[in-house]
Design a protein around this motif. Sequence first.
Motif, PDB file in Angstrom:
ATOM      1  N   ARG A  48       0.848  -1.187   0.000  1.00  0.00           N
ATOM      2  CA  ARG A  48       0.000   0.000   0.000  1.00  0.00           C
ATOM      3  C   ARG A  48       0.887   1.241   0.000  1.00  0.00           C
ATOM      4  N   VAL A  49       0.481   2.267  -0.741  1.00  0.00           N
ATOM      5  CA  VAL A  49       1.264   3.492  -0.837  1.00  0.00           C
ATOM      6  C   VAL A  49       0.347   4.686  -0.681  1.00  0.00           C
ATOM      7  N   LEU A  50       0.914   5.781  -0.204  1.00  0.00           N
ATOM      8  CA  LEU A  50       0.175   7.024  -0.020  1.00  0.00           C
ATOM      9  C   LEU A  50       0.460   7.963  -1.180  1.00  0.00           C
ATOM     10  N   PRO A  83     -14.945  -0.926  22.103  1.00  0.00           N
ATOM     11  CA  PRO A  83     -14.627  -2.083  21.247  1.00  0.00           C
ATOM     12  C   PRO A  83     -14.998  -1.887  19.784  1.00  0.00           C
ATOM     13  N   ASP A  84     -16.096  -1.157  19.527  1.00  0.00           N
ATOM     14  CA  ASP A  84     -16.526  -0.992  18.137  1.00  0.00           C
ATOM     15  C   ASP A  84     -15.602  -0.073  17.339  1.00  0.00           C
ATOM     16  N   ARG A  85     -14.657   0.615  18.011  1.00  0.00           N
ATOM     17  CA  ARG A  85     -13.744   1.526  17.309  1.00  0.00           C
ATOM     18  C   ARG A  85     -12.335   0.969  17.179  1.00  0.00           C
ATOM     19  N   VAL A  86     -12.087  -0.216  17.692  1.00  0.00           N
ATOM     20  CA  VAL A  86     -10.736  -0.787  17.654  1.00  0.00           C
ATOM     21  C   VAL A  86     -10.269  -0.974  16.211  1.00  0.00           C
ATOM     22  N   GLU A  87     -11.145  -1.512  15.390  1.00  0.00           N
ATOM     23  CA  GLU A  87     -10.762  -1.740  13.995  1.00  0.00           C
ATOM     24  C   GLU A  87     -10.465  -0.426  13.280  1.00  0.00           C
ATOM     25  N   GLU A  88     -11.281   0.585  13.554  1.00  0.00           N
ATOM     26  CA  GLU A  88     -11.065   1.896  12.943  1.00  0.00           C
ATOM     27  C   GLU A  88      -9.720   2.482  13.353  1.00  0.00           C
ATOM     28  N   MET A  89      -9.387   2.383  14.634  1.00  0.00           N
ATOM     29  CA  MET A  89      -8.116   2.945  15.119  1.00  0.00           C
ATOM     30  C   MET A  89      -6.935   2.187  14.534  1.00  0.00           C
ATOM     31  N   SER A  90      -7.069   0.872  14.388  1.00  0.00           N
ATOM     32  CA  SER A  90      -5.978   0.084  13.790  1.00  0.00           C
ATOM     33  C   SER A  90      -5.726   0.530  12.365  1.00  0.00           C
ATOM     34  N   LYS A  91      -6.825   0.803  11.642  1.00  0.00           N
ATOM     35  CA  LYS A  91      -6.671   1.263  10.261  1.00  0.00           C
ATOM     36  C   LYS A  91      -5.989   2.632  10.218  1.00  0.00           C
ATOM     37  N   ARG A  92      -6.324   3.512  11.138  1.00  0.00           N
ATOM     38  CA  ARG A  92      -5.726   4.841  11.151  1.00  0.00           C
ATOM     39  C   ARG A  92      -4.238   4.773  11.489  1.00  0.00           C
ATOM     40  N   PHE A  93      -3.859   3.863  12.385  1.00  0.00           N
ATOM     41  CA  PHE A  93      -2.432   3.686  12.672  1.00  0.00           C
ATOM     42  C   PHE A  93      -1.702   3.124  11.445  1.00  0.00           C
ATOM     43  N   ALA A  94      -2.365   2.220  10.716  1.00  0.00           N
ATOM     44  CA  ALA A  94      -1.755   1.679   9.492  1.00  0.00           C
ATOM     45  C   ALA A  94      -1.555   2.784   8.467  1.00  0.00           C
ATOM     46  N   ASP A  95      -2.528   3.697   8.360  1.00  0.00           N
ATOM     47  CA  ASP A  95      -2.392   4.825   7.432  1.00  0.00           C
ATOM     48  C   ASP A  95      -1.266   5.765   7.873  1.00  0.00           C
ATOM     49  N   ALA A  96      -1.085   5.918   9.192  1.00  0.00           N
ATOM     50  CA  ALA A  96       0.009   6.741   9.702  1.00  0.00           C
ATOM     51  C   ALA A  96       1.362   6.143   9.303  1.00  0.00           C
ATOM     52  N   LEU A  98       1.948   4.543   6.549  1.00  0.00           N
ATOM     53  CA  LEU A  98       2.161   4.911   5.145  1.00  0.00           C
ATOM     54  C   LEU A  98       2.677   6.345   5.027  1.00  0.00           C
ATOM     55  N   TYR A  99       2.186   7.220   5.882  1.00  0.00           N
ATOM     56  CA  TYR A  99       2.647   8.610   5.863  1.00  0.00           C
ATOM     57  C   TYR A  99       4.138   8.688   6.196  1.00  0.00           C
ATOM     58  N   LEU A 100       4.580   7.928   7.206  1.00  0.00           N
ATOM     59  CA  LEU A 100       6.008   7.938   7.554  1.00  0.00           C
ATOM     60  C   LEU A 100       6.845   7.358   6.428  1.00  0.00           C
ATOM     61  N   ASP A 101       6.324   6.316   5.758  1.00  0.00           N
ATOM     62  CA  ASP A 101       7.040   5.764   4.604  1.00  0.00           C
ATOM     63  C   ASP A 101       7.158   6.816   3.502  1.00  0.00           C
ATOM     64  N   TRP A 102       6.084   7.575   3.291  1.00  0.00           N
ATOM     65  CA  TRP A 102       6.108   8.623   2.270  1.00  0.00           C
ATOM     66  C   TRP A 102       7.119   9.702   2.638  1.00  0.00           C
ATOM     67  N   LEU A 103       7.156  10.099   3.909  1.00  0.00           N
ATOM     68  CA  LEU A 103       8.139  11.082   4.364  1.00  0.00           C
ATOM     69  C   LEU A 103       9.560  10.602   4.079  1.00  0.00           C
ATOM     70  N   VAL A 133       1.195   3.428  20.941  1.00  0.00           N
ATOM     71  CA  VAL A 133       1.293   3.330  19.482  1.00  0.00           C
ATOM     72  C   VAL A 133       1.841   1.943  19.125  1.00  0.00           C
ATOM     73  N   PRO A 134       1.343   1.313  18.055  1.00  0.00           N
ATOM     74  CA  PRO A 134       1.873   0.011  17.639  1.00  0.00           C
ATOM     75  C   PRO A 134       3.390   0.036  17.480  1.00  0.00           C
ATOM     76  N   GLU A 135       4.030  -1.057  17.833  1.00  0.00           N
ATOM     77  CA  GLU A 135       5.491  -1.103  17.905  1.00  0.00           C
ATOM     78  C   GLU A 135       6.165  -0.831  16.566  1.00  0.00           C
ATOM     79  N   ASP A 136       5.590  -1.332  15.460  1.00  0.00           N
ATOM     80  CA  ASP A 136       6.221  -1.095  14.167  1.00  0.00           C
ATOM     81  C   ASP A 136       6.200   0.390  13.798  1.00  0.00           C
ATOM     82  N   LEU A 137       5.153   1.085  14.204  1.00  0.00           N
ATOM     83  CA  LEU A 137       5.055   2.519  13.945  1.00  0.00           C
ATOM     84  C   LEU A 137       6.021   3.292  14.842  1.00  0.00           C
TER      85      LEU A 137
END
Length: 657
Positions: A48-50, A83-96, A98-103, A133-137
Amino acid sequence: MEVPAVSTAGSPANTNPDIHQIEDVTPSGIPAPDAIINVKANVAQIVRVLNMGGTESEKLEQMKKQGRSILTLCRNKRDRITPDRVEEMSKRFADATLYLDWLDTNVEMVPRINTSAKIELVLTTLTDRNNNVPEDLVSKASALLVKYRAENWGQDTVPDVPDVPEEDAVPNAEPTIGEIQLPPANDPVFGTGGIMCGIILDTSNGRKTYRLRVDIPRKSPKVYGHNDIALGSWYAFQINALFWGAHGARMAGIAGSVTTGAWSIVVASTYEDLDTDYGNTIYYSGSNSHDNKNPRQAAPASQGTKALHASITTQNPVRVLRSGGSASNRSQNRYLPSCGLRYDGLYRVASFRQRLNKNGGLYDQFKLERLPNQTPVDELRRSSPTTEQPELGVMAKYNKLAGKHIVVIGGSKGIGRGVVEAALESQARVTLAGSSQQSADAAVASIKAEYPGAEVRGVGCDLSRATVEEDLDALLTRAAELGGGEIDHIVYTAADSLTLGKLEDLTPDAALKAAHMRFLVPVMVGKMAKKHLRGAAEGRDKSLILTTGSIASKPSPGWSVIAYFAAGLKGLTRNLALDLSPIRVNAVEPGAVNTPLWDTAYKSVAEREAALHEMCKGLPVGRVAAVEDVAEAYVYLLRDTNATGETVQTRGGHHLV
């Protein structure tokens, strides 16, 4: 687009001469591209790329938005998330991520960017363990912090592109996330042994863009000396030279430090009126040398100019690359390669002097002298790029647009924008005309972001005025000046709103207004073509391409007036082919094409999308054409020197149903 040759930049290091290499910054611990031998890319591997805005101002605006989003995200502690927002937050961290990769792969950090986009605050927030924050990020943010701090946030670094004033920032559409299929490791061009190793072709946003790969570490260019790069190493694009550490900028011609001097420069024909290349001695101009008009005082020194002045003081050696391609075919500089960039060795900046540019303004011109005991430049010129290059498709017999100067009237968007990009990929030089200088400049900036090193310029011209003949004359005169004095082809794609309303509601004024762009302007373009397409009588191929529409061949309710103009353009094309002979005159008849022009024909996006969807259902190809589809028709007519008086139809089979 320059097609890569066979010889690769990953050839064994040259040890002649034995000049020490000086690190300009603290090593970041990032391995050199030798690590690519361990990279394995399966054919099915997707990343995935930004995709950010096109112009520098747009990108900066999007970086600010990304930063605000990440800071807001980190304030939402995980233990407070339902609990209903966990998936949404995980997606937002994944998008973050991509932003660091773009930087990391697209931005040369400078203080202005750090301050405006709050880069340091964003990265430190991500590394704060209290934010969960997730460890990979966290790891990515930490690595970037170490890198940027080691480089003092680019305080002394020459920016890769000119600074853009904040007030000129124009937000673009929201960033998009695309998917790219990685090439296999044994891909002959993009694989570990290919000329495009470390680069990936991104078409996820509908355009062709070359990107640095995140998964393959690139070599730091911030070194004085050869940097283990063989003399004569050849690169298809400047981004390839950046990956291998030969040059330190994706777009700029000067890379280095204002304190310790330039690491590398690129000599190209773009500044031939300012630079002089004698092979072993080069007189090289500082940044922005074209712009000054003051005969008594040089313009304020840019960071690039300051770096060259610093090189005089420190006497650190400078890597010199020469850049060829479309412009070099007409250049007087015999040392430029036929295409791509070639590394020609180490030089020292001996001195500088001041000269006057074409505007009568002072500029700094630097004298570079080649260091002794290196392979002669003439020998490098004969051997790089190699004679095997045609095996990768660069054959002058069929690439007839290489070096040609094409003016695209209406080239800032829509079909015209596609023609501009297709011409650049065919190694042509392009001047695009937009409805204003602002729109033309924005289009050029966006195109150069996608095609680094492309020779494209923009001119504003409002064709809606009663002075259209004088305006076209001035436009083509200026385009010829920008393109070296001659125009080879003119393409007319400019158009106005498709909407005229119902026939019973049509007024004479509305009809005459529509006739201006669709009847009068094409006639005036034909008249001006005879004046500005000089050289056809001497056997040089010159051509004019007009744009009509499929409504000329197949009627549709509610389109009577537009059909009248479109059909008339076909007749105009045939007659102009006789009146302007030996200049070739042709037309392209596209069907429905997904361009911004349709936005004016419907009241809402939903109505527009519904209409396009309805068109798709009746077409044999099953879809509305993209700009890059129909651009091929223009390229064909530009290349086929036997075609004149023709209308090429690209309608998706619309005439069959």
